[in-house]
Design a protein around this motif. Structure first.
Motif, PDB file in Angstrom:
ATOM      1  N   LEU A  44       8.103 -10.150  -2.821  1.00  0.00           N
ATOM      2  CA  LEU A  44       7.160  -8.873  -2.981  1.00  0.00           C
ATOM      3  C   LEU A  44       6.138  -9.031  -3.984  1.00  0.00           C
ATOM      4  N   LYS A  45       5.008  -8.501  -3.619  1.00  0.00           N
ATOM      5  CA  LYS A  45       3.660  -8.626  -4.734  1.00  0.00           C
ATOM      6  C   LYS A  45       3.373  -7.289  -5.062  1.00  0.00           C
ATOM      7  N   PHE A  46       2.585  -7.537  -6.286  1.00  0.00           N
ATOM      8  CA  PHE A  46       2.252  -6.309  -6.827  1.00  0.00           C
ATOM      9  C   PHE A  46       1.187  -5.336  -5.894  1.00  0.00           C
ATOM     10  N   ARG A  47       0.555  -6.030  -5.050  1.00  0.00           N
ATOM     11  CA  ARG A  47      -0.422  -5.434  -4.069  1.00  0.00           C
ATOM     12  C   ARG A  47       0.470  -4.585  -2.969  1.00  0.00           C
ATOM     13  N   HIS A  48       1.705  -5.066  -2.710  1.00  0.00           N
ATOM     14  CA  HIS A  48       2.728  -4.426  -1.858  1.00  0.00           C
ATOM     15  C   HIS A  48       2.875  -3.213  -2.461  1.00  0.00           C
ATOM     16  N   LEU A  49       3.396  -3.194  -3.837  1.00  0.00           N
ATOM     17  CA  LEU A  49       3.885  -1.856  -4.325  1.00  0.00           C
ATOM     18  C   LEU A  49       2.615  -0.723  -4.267  1.00  0.00           C
ATOM     19  N   ARG A  50       1.372  -1.185  -4.619  1.00  0.00           N
ATOM     20  CA  ARG A  50       0.350  -0.307  -4.421  1.00  0.00           C
ATOM     21  C   ARG A  50       0.125   0.341  -2.888  1.00  0.00           C
ATOM     22  N   VAL A  51       0.300  -0.522  -1.921  1.00  0.00           N
ATOM     23  CA  VAL A  51       0.145  -0.054  -0.545  1.00  0.00           C
ATOM     24  C   VAL A  51       1.277   1.008  -0.108  1.00  0.00           C
ATOM     25  N   ILE A  52       2.481   0.602  -0.372  1.00  0.00           N
ATOM     26  CA  ILE A  52       3.628   1.683  -0.240  1.00  0.00           C
ATOM     27  C   ILE A  52       3.328   2.826  -0.919  1.00  0.00           C
ATOM     28  N   ASP A  53       3.216   2.872  -2.459  1.00  0.00           N
ATOM     29  CA  ASP A  53       2.763   4.101  -3.080  1.00  0.00           C
ATOM     30  C   ASP A  53       1.809   4.674  -2.416  1.00  0.00           C
ATOM     31  N   ALA A  54       0.745   4.162  -1.837  1.00  0.00           N
ATOM     32  CA  ALA A  54      -0.643   5.090  -1.451  1.00  0.00           C
ATOM     33  C   ALA A  54      -0.156   5.585  -0.069  1.00  0.00           C
ATOM     34  N   ILE A  55       0.542   4.830   0.798  1.00  0.00           N
ATOM     35  CA  ILE A  55       1.200   5.487   2.075  1.00  0.00           C
ATOM     36  C   ILE A  55       1.790   6.580   1.875  1.00  0.00           C
ATOM     37  N   ALA A  56       2.984   6.451   0.861  1.00  0.00           N
ATOM     38  CA  ALA A  56       3.955   7.589   0.662  1.00  0.00           C
ATOM     39  C   ALA A  56       3.252   8.628   0.013  1.00  0.00           C
ATOM     40  N   THR A  57       1.928   8.518  -0.830  1.00  0.00           N
ATOM     41  CA  THR A  57       1.612   9.567  -1.529  1.00  0.00           C
ATOM     42  C   THR A  57       0.647  10.395  -0.394  1.00  0.00           C
ATOM     43  N   HIS A  58      -0.057   9.719   0.556  1.00  0.00           N
ATOM     44  CA  HIS A  58      -1.051  10.463   1.420  1.00  0.00           C
ATOM     45  C   HIS A  58      -0.368  10.790   2.875  1.00  0.00           C
ATOM     46  N   ASP A  59       0.758  10.361   3.095  1.00  0.00           N
ATOM     47  CA  ASP A  59       1.391  10.259   4.623  1.00  0.00           C
ATOM     48  C   ASP A  59       0.353   9.986   5.578  1.00  0.00           C
ATOM     49  N   SER A  60      -0.290   8.939   5.149  1.00  0.00           N
ATOM     50  CA  SER A  60      -1.150   8.656   6.073  1.00  0.00           C
ATOM     51  C   SER A  60      -1.954   7.011   6.049  1.00  0.00           C
ATOM     52  N   ILE A  61      -1.783   6.383   6.975  1.00  0.00           N
ATOM     53  CA  ILE A  61      -2.156   5.007   6.813  1.00  0.00           C
ATOM     54  C   ILE A  61      -3.857   4.984   6.739  1.00  0.00           C
ATOM     55  N   LEU A  62      -4.587   5.790   7.349  1.00  0.00           N
ATOM     56  CA  LEU A  62      -6.005   5.910   7.153  1.00  0.00           C
ATOM     57  C   LEU A  62      -6.272   6.202   5.633  1.00  0.00           C
ATOM     58  N   GLN A  63      -5.617   7.665   5.240  1.00  0.00           N
ATOM     59  CA  GLN A  63      -5.907   8.019   3.766  1.00  0.00           C
ATOM     60  C   GLN A  63      -5.555   6.895   2.907  1.00  0.00           C
ATOM     61  N   ALA A  64      -4.353   6.230   3.142  1.00  0.00           N
ATOM     62  CA  ALA A  64      -4.156   5.199   2.106  1.00  0.00           C
ATOM     63  C   ALA A  64      -5.220   4.307   2.165  1.00  0.00           C
ATOM     64  N   ALA A  65      -5.664   3.662   3.284  1.00  0.00           N
ATOM     65  CA  ALA A  65      -6.577   2.781   3.300  1.00  0.00           C
ATOM     66  C   ALA A  65      -7.878   3.165   2.684  1.00  0.00           C
ATOM     67  N   ARG A  66      -8.199   4.158   2.648  1.00  0.00           N
ATOM     68  CA  ARG A  66      -9.477   4.843   1.957  1.00  0.00           C
ATOM     69  C   ARG A  66      -9.301   4.693   0.481  1.00  0.00           C
ATOM     70  N   THR A  67      -8.171   5.171  -0.168  1.00  0.00           N
ATOM     71  CA  THR A  67      -7.843   5.039  -1.447  1.00  0.00           C
ATOM     72  C   THR A  67      -7.704   3.873  -1.995  1.00  0.00           C
ATOM     73  N   LEU A  68      -7.273   2.804  -1.283  1.00  0.00           N
ATOM     74  CA  LEU A  68      -7.176   1.348  -1.619  1.00  0.00           C
ATOM     75  C   LEU A  68      -8.528   0.610  -1.617  1.00  0.00           C
ATOM     76  N   GLY A  69      -9.429   0.981  -0.719  1.00  0.00           N
ATOM     77  CA  GLY A  69     -10.700   0.484  -0.604  1.00  0.00           C
ATOM     78  C   GLY A  69     -10.443  -0.589   0.564  1.00  0.00           C
ATOM     79  N   LEU A  70      -9.607  -0.242   1.513  1.00  0.00           N
ATOM     80  CA  LEU A  70      -9.284  -1.316   2.460  1.00  0.00           C
ATOM     81  C   LEU A  70      -9.536  -0.930   3.776  1.00  0.00           C
ATOM     82  N   SER A  71      -9.635  -1.696   4.873  1.00  0.00           N
ATOM     83  CA  SER A  71      -9.840  -1.049   6.139  1.00  0.00           C
ATOM     84  C   SER A  71      -8.432  -0.914   6.937  1.00  0.00           C
ATOM     85  N   GLN A  72      -8.402   0.064   7.786  1.00  0.00           N
ATOM     86  CA  GLN A  72      -6.945   0.515   8.463  1.00  0.00           C
ATOM     87  C   GLN A  72      -6.412  -0.697   9.090  1.00  0.00           C
ATOM     88  N   PRO A  73      -6.858  -1.637   9.792  1.00  0.00           N
ATOM     89  CA  PRO A  73      -6.036  -2.795  10.254  1.00  0.00           C
ATOM     90  C   PRO A  73      -5.705  -3.632   9.138  1.00  0.00           C
TER      91      PRO A  73
END
Length: 350
Positions: A44-73
């Motif tokens: 488990l990496k640090f970037r994994h923690l940020r991904v889980i936190d962002a998804i849990a915060t926004h309840d959305s893959i799309l919004q989490a991707a925007r927050t982290l500056g990543l594409s949805q895929p």
């Protein structure tokens, strides 16, 4: 020939079963009675923690991707990687977004704790290096962003030109979440009543009373019958009801016996300001929102008795670390500017 076809069919079935078995290996499996070694410390990496936190915060893959500056895929691939490491599905997908599973809730809570610990370590290292704390990252609620921050930053620039301040404007829920994740040093603005304790420290030091505001040469100031009833003679400019302050103002107007007729509603401070200057419109808003205009004398307060509830405002910060010097300098500038506003507006009306 028949035997040959039978062998080929058997081979195809075996190959298909092997493919399905390999595909099944990629799907997270819910735990059975036997414990599974996940080796989280290694995998488990640090970037994994940020991904889980962002998804849990926004309840959305799309919004989490925007927050982290990543594409949805890319974010979806990261989530699949995490679920494979954990060995369980973390989020259920649906049309409106995602919902965390029991495993997802547990992993998200742990991710937030670990991210907070990293943030705390960064604060402690900053303190050891000198205690200034680097840039000050401030979350500002709308009224404070429009009325308190401009003068605060002007004062701070004079006193401490070496301090960099970054301002993020948002709503309470968004900013509190960012503050808890240590993305902000503090939040300034309205202090709302809590449904339950959240572990943050709230320090009130000013108020955001709702007032009646108009341009300085407005004819309403020449009237001797300056009561709430006169508001019916003018177009009212109000915040949108989707904002908490808009809902509070509607309640206050009802208590004053004022029924707005087709008011102009806006969430834009700039638009409200321009409407006041360009028309005979009258705004019912927290006057701190237009503090600079009031101090310059371009706008004035109509002295109407208000029956609204107290509206305390101030700072919200984490309680586990002390304010570093740069952040404390910002707080001192904010207190000084708010004191100036309250002192100058407390005088008798013209």
């Amino acid at each position: 020939m028949a035997r040959s076809r039978q062998v080929r069919r058997s081979g195809h079935r075996a190959w298909g079963l092997a493919r399905r078995d390999r595909a099944a290996d990629k799907v997270p499996r819910q735990p059975t009675g036997n414990l599974v070694r996940r080796y989280l410390q290694q995998r488990l990496k640090f970037r994994h923690l940020r991904v889980i936190d962002a998804i849990a915060t926004h309840d959305s893959i799309l919004q989490a991707a925007r927050t982290l500056g990543l594409s949805q895929p890319a974010l979806t691939k990261s989530l699949q990687e995490i679920e494979e490491i954990v060995g369980a599905r973390l989020f259920d997908r649906h049309a409106r977004g995602v919902d965390p599973t029991p495993f997802g809730l547990t992993v998200a809570a742990a991710a937030r704790r670990l991210l907070a610990e990293i943030g705390r370590l960064e604060d402690e290292l900053d303190a050891l290096e000198g205690g200034d704390g680097g840039p000050v990252v401030v979350g500002a609620l709308p009224v404070a962003a429009a009325g308190v921050l401009p003068g605060t930053l002007a004062r701070l620039k004079i006193a401490r030109p070496d301090i960099e301040v970054r301002v993020i404007q948002g709503r309470t829920e968004e900013l509190i979440s960012q503050l808890s994740r240590r993305e902000l040093d503090l939040v300034i603005g309205r202090l709302y009543t809590l449904a339950e304790p959240d572990g943050l420290v709230r320090t009130p030091f000013y108020s955001e009373p709702i007032s009646v505001v108009a341009r300085a040469d407005h004819p309403i100031f020449d009237r001797r019958d300056a009561t709430a009833a006169v508001l019916a003679d003018y177009s009212l400019v109000l915040p949108t009801v989707s904002q908490r302050v808009g809902q509070e103002i509607d309640v206050l107007l009802a208590e004053m016996g004022v029924a707005p007729h087709q008011p102009l509603r806006s969430s834009s401070v700039a638009m409200i300001r321009e409407i006041l200057y360009a028309t005979d419109g009258v705004a019912v808003i927290p006057h701190m929102m237009l503090a600079g205009d009031l101090l310059r004398g371009a706008l004035r307060l109509l002295p109407l008795p208000a029956t609204g509830r107290p509206r305390p405002a101030g700072l919200i910060r984490r309680g586990d670390t002390a304010l570093l010097r740069n952040t404390q300098a910002f707080v001192d500038a904010a207190r000084a500017y708010v004191g100036e506003i309250e002192s100058r507006l407390a005088g008798p009306p013209d």
